[in-house]
Design a protein around this motif. Structure first.
Motif, PDB file in Angstrom:
ATOM      1  N   ARG A   1      47.342  26.659  41.628  1.00 11.74           N
ATOM      2  CA  ARG A   1      47.133  27.082  42.862  1.00 11.74           C
ATOM      3  C   ARG A   1      45.747  26.565  43.327  1.00 11.74           C
TER       4      ARG A   1
ATOM      5  N   TYR B   1      36.227  35.822  38.370  1.00 11.26           N
ATOM      6  CA  TYR B   1      36.836  37.223  38.801  1.00 11.26           C
ATOM      7  C   TYR B   1      35.769  37.628  40.066  1.00 11.26           C
TER       8      TYR B   1
ATOM      9  N   HIS C   1      36.365  44.453  46.150  1.00  9.00           N
ATOM     10  CA  HIS C   1      37.051  43.941  47.168  1.00  9.00           C
ATOM     11  C   HIS C   1      38.601  44.433  47.137  1.00  9.00           C
TER      12      HIS C   1
ATOM     13  N   GLU D   1      41.171  42.474  45.319  1.00  6.23           N
ATOM     14  CA  GLU D   1      40.736  41.594  44.030  1.00  6.23           C
ATOM     15  C   GLU D   1      41.531  41.052  43.059  1.00  6.23           C
TER      16      GLU D   1
ATOM     17  N   THR E   1      38.466  34.269  48.382  1.00  8.72           N
ATOM     18  CA  THR E   1      39.150  33.355  47.406  1.00  8.72           C
ATOM     19  C   THR E   1      38.568  31.964  47.616  1.00  8.72           C
TER      20      THR E   1
ATOM     21  N   GLN F   1      44.866  34.180  42.071  1.00 14.27           N
ATOM     22  CA  GLN F   1      44.893  32.908  42.562  1.00 14.27           C
ATOM     23  C   GLN F   1      43.811  31.906  42.180  1.00 14.27           C
ATOM     24  N   ILE F   2      42.594  32.362  42.032  1.00 21.42           N
ATOM     25  CA  ILE F   2      41.544  31.359  41.689  1.00 21.42           C
ATOM     26  C   ILE F   2      41.292  31.180  40.132  1.00 21.42           C
TER      27      ILE F   2
ATOM     28  N   GLY G   1      35.555  31.832  45.418  1.00 18.29           N
ATOM     29  CA  GLY G   1      35.801  31.828  44.220  1.00 18.29           C
ATOM     30  C   GLY G   1      36.424  30.323  43.764  1.00 18.29           C
ATOM     31  N   LEU G   2      36.905  29.346  44.685  1.00 20.90           N
ATOM     32  CA  LEU G   2      37.225  28.271  44.603  1.00 20.90           C
ATOM     33  C   LEU G   2      36.037  27.486  44.641  1.00 20.90           C
TER      34      LEU G   2
ATOM     35  N   ASP H   1      44.957  40.216  43.354  1.00 23.10           N
ATOM     36  CA  ASP H   1      45.392  38.872  43.893  1.00 23.10           C
ATOM     37  C   ASP H   1      44.774  37.904  43.926  1.00 23.10           C
ATOM     38  N   ILE H   2      43.471  37.963  44.187  1.00 26.79           N
ATOM     39  CA  ILE H   2      42.369  36.761  44.471  1.00 26.79           C
ATOM     40  C   ILE H   2      42.138  36.200  43.069  1.00 26.79           C
ATOM     41  N   ASN H   3      41.933  37.463  42.089  1.00 29.48           N
ATOM     42  CA  ASN H   3      41.762  36.928  40.856  1.00 29.48           C
ATOM     43  C   ASN H   3      42.988  35.952  40.161  1.00 29.48           C
TER      44      ASN H   3
END
Length: 128
Positions: free
Chosen positions: A106, A85, A91, A94, A62, A100-101, A65-66, A96-98
């Protein structure tokens, strides 16, 4: 589009890993093939980045990605929309992280956290 592709790659290749002294390019988290640029309007482009975490349960995915998002938003020399992505199947969380970023609120909230912001700044600042 080719010029925009190489400028996007040049921007992200020097981002440093949050835990290691290496760049994301050295760790093969980002490679030439992970950047895609599509024209979506007059002088506006969609930039898609698909990065590959070093391990499938990477806790820093995450954060990486940020870092990608912040640096590209600051440095891309053209109008753009940005989608970031995790490469499919690389991952364990993946999806959830996709989410978020790619969620503006967020991302903004994360950048308001002084500790997180400091780490991101260290990762995206060009080495002297």
């Amino acid at each position: 589009v080719v010029g925009h592709l190489s400028s996007a790659l040049d921007i992200i290749r020097t981002i440093r890993d949050p835990e290691k002294p290496n760049t994301l390019e050295e760790l093969e988290v980002v490679t030439e093939s992970c950047v895609e640029v599509q024209e979506i309007g007059e002088d506006e482009y969609l930039v898609i980045i698909r990065f590959t975490p070093t391990v499938p349960h990477c806790s820093l995915a995450t954060l990486i990605g940020l870092c990608l998002r912040i640096k590209l938003q600051r440095c891309l020399p053209f109008r753009h929309k940005l989608e970031i992505y995790i490469s499919e199947g690389t991952h364990s969380t993946e999806e959830d992280i996709n989410k978020q970023i790619n969620d503006k609120e967020r991302v903004a909230a994360a950048m308001e956290n002084p500790n997180l912001r400091e780490i991101v700044e260290q990762c995206v600042t060009e080495p002297d």
